[in-house]
Design a protein around this motif. Sequence first.
Motif, mmCIF file in Angstrom:
data_model
loop_
_atom_site.group_PDB
_atom_site.id
_atom_site.type_symbol
_atom_site.label_atom_id
_atom_site.label_comp_id
_atom_site.label_asym_id
_atom_site.label_seq_id
_atom_site.Cartn_x
_atom_site.Cartn_y
_atom_site.Cartn_z
ATOM 1 N N SER A 92 0.835 -1.121 0.068
ATOM 2 C CA SER A 92 -0.062 0.004 0.000
ATOM 3 C C SER A 92 0.939 1.329 -0.066
ATOM 4 O O SER A 92 2.026 1.407 0.523
ATOM 5 N N SER A 93 0.396 2.247 -0.754
ATOM 6 C CA SER A 93 0.852 3.814 -0.419
ATOM 7 C C SER A 93 0.631 4.340 0.669
ATOM 8 O O SER A 93 -0.129 4.023 1.593
ATOM 9 N N GLU A 97 -3.865 3.569 -0.912
ATOM 10 C CA GLU A 97 -3.782 2.926 -2.159
ATOM 11 C C GLU A 97 -3.400 1.451 -2.179
ATOM 12 O O GLU A 97 -2.019 1.265 -1.861
ATOM 13 N N LEU A 99 -2.230 -2.526 -3.491
ATOM 14 C CA LEU A 99 -2.346 -3.579 -4.557
ATOM 15 C C LEU A 99 -2.195 -4.875 -4.053
ATOM 16 O O LEU A 99 -1.627 -4.988 -3.023
ATOM 17 N N THR A 368 2.163 5.973 -4.750
ATOM 18 C CA THR A 368 0.774 5.850 -5.432
ATOM 19 C C THR A 368 0.700 5.666 -6.824
ATOM 20 O O THR A 368 -0.034 4.887 -7.311
ATOM 21 N N LEU A 369 1.419 6.258 -7.489
ATOM 22 C CA LEU A 369 1.532 6.180 -8.931
ATOM 23 C C LEU A 369 1.924 4.864 -9.485
ATOM 24 O O LEU A 369 1.591 4.092 -10.323
ATOM 25 N N ILE A 371 1.821 2.154 -7.710
ATOM 26 C CA ILE A 371 0.872 1.066 -7.124
ATOM 27 C C ILE A 371 -0.445 1.336 -8.267
ATOM 28 O O ILE A 371 -0.573 0.166 -8.667
ATOM 29 N N ARG A 372 -0.744 2.351 -8.612
ATOM 30 C CA ARG A 372 -1.756 2.401 -9.784
ATOM 31 C C ARG A 372 -1.329 1.903 -11.071
ATOM 32 O O ARG A 372 -2.158 1.028 -11.816
ATOM 33 N N PHE A 373 -0.153 1.950 -11.496
ATOM 34 C CA PHE A 373 0.352 1.422 -12.757
ATOM 35 C C PHE A 373 0.396 0.012 -12.626
ATOM 36 O O PHE A 373 0.102 -0.629 -13.650
ATOM 37 N N LYS A 375 -1.008 -2.098 -10.833
ATOM 38 C CA LYS A 375 -2.546 -2.704 -10.934
ATOM 39 C C LYS A 375 -3.148 -3.014 -12.198
ATOM 40 O O LYS A 375 -3.797 -3.758 -12.405
ATOM 41 N N ARG A 376 -2.529 -1.850 -13.182
ATOM 42 C CA ARG A 376 -3.230 -1.999 -14.328
ATOM 43 C C ARG A 376 -2.521 -3.137 -15.195
ATOM 44 O O ARG A 376 -2.977 -3.615 -16.462
#
Length: 393
Positions: A92-93, A97, A99, A368-369, A371-373, A375-376
């Motif tokens: 997590s961030s 956020e 993953l 955060t960036l 983890i979002r990346f 996740k995709r």
Amino acid sequence: MSVLPSSLPRTAPKTLTELYDCAIIGGGVSGLTLALQLAQAGRTVVLFEKETYPFHRVCGEYISMENYDFLCRIGVPLAEMNLPKMTRFTVSSPTGEALHHPLDIGGLGITRYELDQLLARLAVQHGATIQEGTKVTDVVFANEQLTITVAGGATYRARTACGAWGKHANLDSKLKRSFLESSRQGRQFVAVKYHLQVPDFPRDLVEMHNFKDGYCGLSPVPGGLTNCSYISDVRNLRAHGNSVAEMERQVLMQNPLLRPYLQEAQRAGKPPIVISQITFRERSTVETHVLLLGDAAGTIAPLAGNGMSMGMNASFLLYGLLLDYLDGRISRPELEQQYTQAWRRLLLLRITAGRLIHQFFGRPALTTLAIRFLKRIPGLTNQVLKLTHGKSY
């Protein structure tokens, strides 16, 4: 089922004039597994540990499954120990956020309190001499042998010497290691470890939670406990009066996923163990003919797939080369050169990957960036995990 022995068998040291095949300074998993392998091969080995077994260490207490076959071969009864096996991973961030991802290779949870004592007992049973409560103060090479001096003035002689003393020790200064000067100018970190009682923490899950300038790992260990270990920029601690508790309240608990564990779970056993002056500068694998392994050879960021596994892997690598030297198949210069080259092939990529990922972790926006990346693109997460884990050996 615990296999922790009630006490470590005592082995009387050889006469101080006798020459050992190998002297090992530091009794963590890398030093102990090396001592055990050499003893099983019939070599005379003495290991020095400044503490007395059993004791706790700052450690994530997670062993990658890449080490399973190796540990079983040298006599560790893993199948009988009912250890938690982790197959899932959450990161997590600082903002929460998260993953969630499978941990394909997986790992086992075991406390250093238990594992180190068990390895020490096995080494003694096979003939190794273990000097607990013994601090090494100097190592000198002359006439193709090394003389080890311990507190109190006693000396021991050995054909080879290996350093497994961890992230930082007085011997680093004694040997005038080059990383020390640059480390004083760079970022320094503090690490903290304790056990929590978290009744519902899954036995198959590893969690890694970021906070400003640091990150905290949570993983199950035997006895229904959860290992909580974290690393933080030392500036976080100084900013809060050098109080671990205050740093946790003001910094770590800003992560909403980490906060409940630190606020609500009860601590088990002893107070937190804290070590400081941690750096991640590149180090050498040989210093004045002392062969280094574990964190002494290259401080391993927790994100590198775990230092316990890498330290044991290096001990297996060094063991074979030491036998070649002791049996006269290679010279000392060849031993040192081949070990350095083999160590770099085996571990440098993992250590470098860990350091690079370490630069992202603890930085709220970047984490955060990232983890979002990830996740995709699940496939990319798999590749990152492969970079930080090795293969069975």
